[in-house]
Design a protein around this motif. Structure first.
Motif, PDB file in Angstrom:
ATOM      1  N   UNK A 121      11.104  60.587  -3.853  1.00 10.40           N
ATOM      2  CA  UNK A 121      10.727  59.297  -3.398  1.00 10.40           C
ATOM      3  C   UNK A 121      11.584  58.297  -3.361  1.00 10.40           C
ATOM      4  N   UNK A 122      12.842  58.502  -3.409  1.00  8.55           N
ATOM      5  CA  UNK A 122      13.717  57.172  -3.267  1.00  8.55           C
ATOM      6  C   UNK A 122      14.109  56.907  -1.816  1.00  8.55           C
ATOM      7  N   UNK A 123      14.731  55.850  -1.621  1.00 11.97           N
ATOM      8  CA  UNK A 123      15.058  55.421  -0.473  1.00 11.97           C
ATOM      9  C   UNK A 123      16.222  56.024   0.260  1.00 11.97           C
ATOM     10  N   UNK A 124      16.171  56.770   1.119  1.00 11.61           N
ATOM     11  CA  UNK A 124      17.301  57.629   1.583  1.00 11.61           C
ATOM     12  C   UNK A 124      17.828  56.963   2.915  1.00 11.61           C
ATOM     13  N   UNK A 125      19.162  56.959   3.102  1.00 12.75           N
ATOM     14  CA  UNK A 125      19.793  56.193   4.327  1.00 12.75           C
ATOM     15  C   UNK A 125      20.590  57.550   5.053  1.00 12.75           C
ATOM     16  N   UNK A 126      20.357  57.357   6.200  1.00 12.35           N
ATOM     17  CA  UNK A 126      21.065  58.552   7.017  1.00 12.35           C
ATOM     18  C   UNK A 126      22.560  58.093   7.135  1.00 12.35           C
ATOM     19  N   UNK A 127      23.472  58.543   6.644  1.00  4.92           N
ATOM     20  CA  UNK A 127      24.914  58.408   6.599  1.00  4.92           C
ATOM     21  C   UNK A 127      25.651  59.329   7.791  1.00  4.92           C
ATOM     22  N   UNK A 128      25.161  60.353   7.950  1.00  7.92           N
ATOM     23  CA  UNK A 128      25.669  61.348   9.181  1.00  7.92           C
ATOM     24  C   UNK A 128      24.473  61.651  10.011  1.00  7.92           C
ATOM     25  N   UNK A 129      24.070  61.195  11.283  1.00 11.59           N
ATOM     26  CA  UNK A 129      22.933  61.727  11.941  1.00 11.59           C
ATOM     27  C   UNK A 129      23.199  63.121  12.479  1.00 11.59           C
ATOM     28  N   UNK A 130      22.366  63.622  12.792  1.00 11.18           N
ATOM     29  CA  UNK A 130      22.165  65.256  13.265  1.00 11.18           C
ATOM     30  C   UNK A 130      23.175  65.453  14.080  1.00 11.18           C
ATOM     31  N   UNK A 131      23.961  66.454  13.815  1.00  3.98           N
ATOM     32  CA  UNK A 131      25.083  67.081  14.520  1.00  3.98           C
ATOM     33  C   UNK A 131      25.170  68.396  14.795  1.00  3.98           C
ATOM     34  N   UNK A 132      25.762  69.058  15.773  1.00  2.90           N
ATOM     35  CA  UNK A 132      25.610  70.529  15.846  1.00  2.90           C
ATOM     36  C   UNK A 132      26.724  71.070  15.245  1.00  2.90           C
ATOM     37  N   UNK A 133      26.355  72.318  14.645  1.00  5.72           N
ATOM     38  CA  UNK A 133      27.322  73.268  13.918  1.00  5.72           C
ATOM     39  C   UNK A 133      27.814  74.164  14.700  1.00  5.72           C
ATOM     40  N   UNK A 134      29.098  74.687  14.288  1.00  6.22           N
ATOM     41  CA  UNK A 134      29.559  75.999  14.726  1.00  6.22           C
ATOM     42  C   UNK A 134      29.647  76.822  13.514  1.00  6.22           C
ATOM     43  N   UNK A 135      29.649  78.194  13.717  1.00  4.83           N
ATOM     44  CA  UNK A 135      29.972  79.116  12.736  1.00  4.83           C
ATOM     45  C   UNK A 135      31.253  79.062  12.272  1.00  4.83           C
ATOM     46  N   UNK A 136      31.605  79.476  11.243  1.00  6.68           N
ATOM     47  CA  UNK A 136      32.986  79.551  10.437  1.00  6.68           C
ATOM     48  C   UNK A 136      33.639  78.566  10.693  1.00  6.68           C
ATOM     49  N   UNK A 137      33.379  77.386  10.430  1.00  7.75           N
ATOM     50  CA  UNK A 137      34.157  76.279  10.954  1.00  7.75           C
ATOM     51  C   UNK A 137      33.891  75.042   9.878  1.00  7.75           C
ATOM     52  N   UNK A 138      34.910  74.222   9.815  1.00  8.17           N
ATOM     53  CA  UNK A 138      34.795  72.844   9.251  1.00  8.17           C
ATOM     54  C   UNK A 138      34.446  71.753  10.164  1.00  8.17           C
ATOM     55  N   UNK A 139      33.467  70.887   9.668  1.00  6.25           N
ATOM     56  CA  UNK A 139      32.875  69.772  10.616  1.00  6.25           C
ATOM     57  C   UNK A 139      33.300  68.436   9.865  1.00  6.25           C
ATOM     58  N   UNK A 140      34.380  67.685  10.023  1.00  7.16           N
ATOM     59  CA  UNK A 140      34.616  66.545   9.316  1.00  7.16           C
ATOM     60  C   UNK A 140      34.089  65.437  10.114  1.00  7.16           C
ATOM     61  N   UNK A 141      33.464  64.475   9.388  1.00  6.43           N
ATOM     62  CA  UNK A 141      32.786  63.389  10.087  1.00  6.43           C
ATOM     63  C   UNK A 141      32.874  62.271   9.100  1.00  6.43           C
ATOM     64  N   UNK A 142      33.417  61.125   9.923  1.00  2.10           N
ATOM     65  CA  UNK A 142      33.779  59.780   9.337  1.00  2.10           C
ATOM     66  C   UNK A 142      32.749  58.984   9.191  1.00  2.10           C
ATOM     67  N   UNK A 143      32.536  58.473   8.041  1.00  3.63           N
ATOM     68  CA  UNK A 143      31.195  57.487   7.507  1.00  3.63           C
ATOM     69  C   UNK A 143      31.842  56.052   7.438  1.00  3.63           C
ATOM     70  N   UNK A 144      31.147  55.174   8.110  1.00  6.82           N
ATOM     71  CA  UNK A 144      31.437  53.831   8.052  1.00  6.82           C
ATOM     72  C   UNK A 144      30.509  52.910   7.301  1.00  6.82           C
ATOM     73  N   UNK A 145      29.705  53.678   6.572  1.00  4.92           N
ATOM     74  CA  UNK A 145      28.391  53.058   5.597  1.00  4.92           C
ATOM     75  C   UNK A 145      29.286  52.356   4.334  1.00  4.92           C
ATOM     76  N   UNK A 146      29.191  51.006   3.887  1.00  8.78           N
ATOM     77  CA  UNK A 146      29.910  50.524   2.809  1.00  8.78           C
ATOM     78  C   UNK A 146      29.237  50.632   1.581  1.00  8.78           C
ATOM     79  N   UNK A 147      27.896  51.309   1.665  1.00  6.42           N
ATOM     80  CA  UNK A 147      26.904  51.360   0.371  1.00  6.42           C
ATOM     81  C   UNK A 147      27.668  52.214  -0.856  1.00  6.42           C
ATOM     82  N   UNK A 148      26.991  51.716  -1.943  1.00  7.66           N
ATOM     83  CA  UNK A 148      27.344  52.481  -3.260  1.00  7.66           C
ATOM     84  C   UNK A 148      26.200  53.747  -3.437  1.00  7.66           C
ATOM     85  N   UNK A 149      26.645  54.773  -3.454  1.00 11.58           N
ATOM     86  CA  UNK A 149      25.560  55.773  -3.502  1.00 11.58           C
ATOM     87  C   UNK A 149      25.844  56.833  -4.693  1.00 11.58           C
ATOM     88  N   UNK A 150      24.608  57.277  -5.170  1.00 10.82           N
ATOM     89  CA  UNK A 150      24.777  58.274  -6.347  1.00 10.82           C
ATOM     90  C   UNK A 150      24.267  59.567  -6.057  1.00 10.82           C
TER      91      UNK A 150
END
Length: 321
Positions: A121-150
């Motif tokens: 029931x917490x307030x969730x913020x999307x920091x990485x929008x839905x992105x396509x994935x490849x098999x057997x691969x790393x997917x690095x995504x930069x985030x520009x949200x300055x919020x503090x999260x737990x």
């Protein structure tokens, strides 16, 4: 909120979700084939082909059953180090033919010790929008949200396997619990950070301020063999401006590659304060030194002479700001 341009620069920051830094996968929609806890294990995912258990091929990752109803699978991770997320890596290592087609990441700030039901029931913020994935691969995504999260929530669409989730960022702990008390001003979990280092050939310098004890040499900081004059060093930015009263310099596991000696220098702007003069060290030994000064500093430079490694550095004291 974020940039989808792949980058690796943020991966030099601590992994806030790492199990060895206190992270935990507190809930998941399903883990029929492979356990959710694998998501935040340290190290690269392992794989042994044609290794079958009662649930099929054994994977070092999180894998859900084939979904036969609408919706998608998810896992909630409590960050070991609450803070600002600068980037995530979604790794589908070894998952081919059974990886999700897409994924997204949300984050929430819920202090205290919430249950999975309370987190739902917490307030969730999307920091990485839905992105396509490849098999057997790393997917690095930069985030520009300055919020503090737990906490973060990894969503995969619709089902399948993800080996690792790395959540790199800057720790922003709540230090109010230490009001009137001493604390380890250098500790990663308290907001300390190694900001400069002369040599990190064998292992990362941030290891020396990680929680717990180093189990082996790779869990500490170790330099290459120095072949020129001088010595190796690192600089620790403290959790805040404070007075350091006790230094712990631990050479555990470093037997034939421990430094001969150590010096500590406090930094406060342009001002330098000698905290510990040239002091002999023993191999494979935790050392504790009382420091007889009352000058507040923001950083501490740790010089090892001439080279070698340290398992842990603890700088106990009081915040002044």
């Amino acid at each position: 909120m974020m940039s989808q341009r792949p980058t690796s620069g943020f991966t030099t920051l601590p992994d806030l979700a790492l199990r060895t830094l206190g992270g935990s996968v507190v809930a998941a929609s399903d883990e029929s084939f492979a356990e959710k806890e694998s998501l935040i294990r340290p190290g690269r995912p392992a794989f042994r082909p044609e290794t079958f258990g009662g649930r099929g091929q054994v994977y070092d990752g999180w894998e859900t059953r084939r979904r036969r109803e609408p919706g998608h699978d998810w896992a909630i991770v409590r960050l070991g180090l609450p803070g600002a997320v600068r980037g995530v890596v979604i790794d589908t290592a070894w998952f081919t033919g059974n990886h999700p087609t897409h994924a997204s990441v949300e984050a929430a700030a819920v202090d205290g010790h919430p249950s999975p039901a309370e987190l739902a029931g917490a307030r969730w913020v999307e920091i990485v929008p839905r992105l396509p994935l490849r098999g057997d691969a790393e997917h690095p995504v930069e985030v520009a949200d300055d919020g503090r999260y737990t906490h973060v929530r990894l969503n995969m669409f619709p089902d399948g396997g993800i080996a690792r989730l790395r959540v790199h960022g800057e720790a922003r702990p709540d230090l109010s619990v230490y009001d009137g008390l001493s604390l380890d001003l250098a500790a990663l979990q308290n907001g300390g950070r190694v900001t400069a280092c002369s040599n990190a050939y064998y292992s990362a310098p941030d290891n020396v301020i990680a929680p717990g004890l180093a189990r082996h040499q790779a869990e500490g900081w170790e330099t290459a063999r120095r072949r020129e004059e001088g010595n190796e060093w690192l600089v620790i930015r403290l959790a805040g401006r404070g007075v350091v009263r006790l230094a712990e310099i631990d050479t555990t596991n470093l037997i034939f590659n421990a430094p001969a000696a150590v010096t500590l220098t406090g930094l406060d702007g342009d001002r330098e304060v000698e905290l510990l003069p040239w002091t002999r060290l023993q191999p494979d030994t935790p050392h504790r030194f009382r420091l007889g000064h009352a000058d507040p500093v923001t950083h501490v430079r740790v010089d090892i002479h001439p080279d070698g490694g340290l398992a842990r550095v603890r700088l106990h004291g009081h915040l002044t700001g």
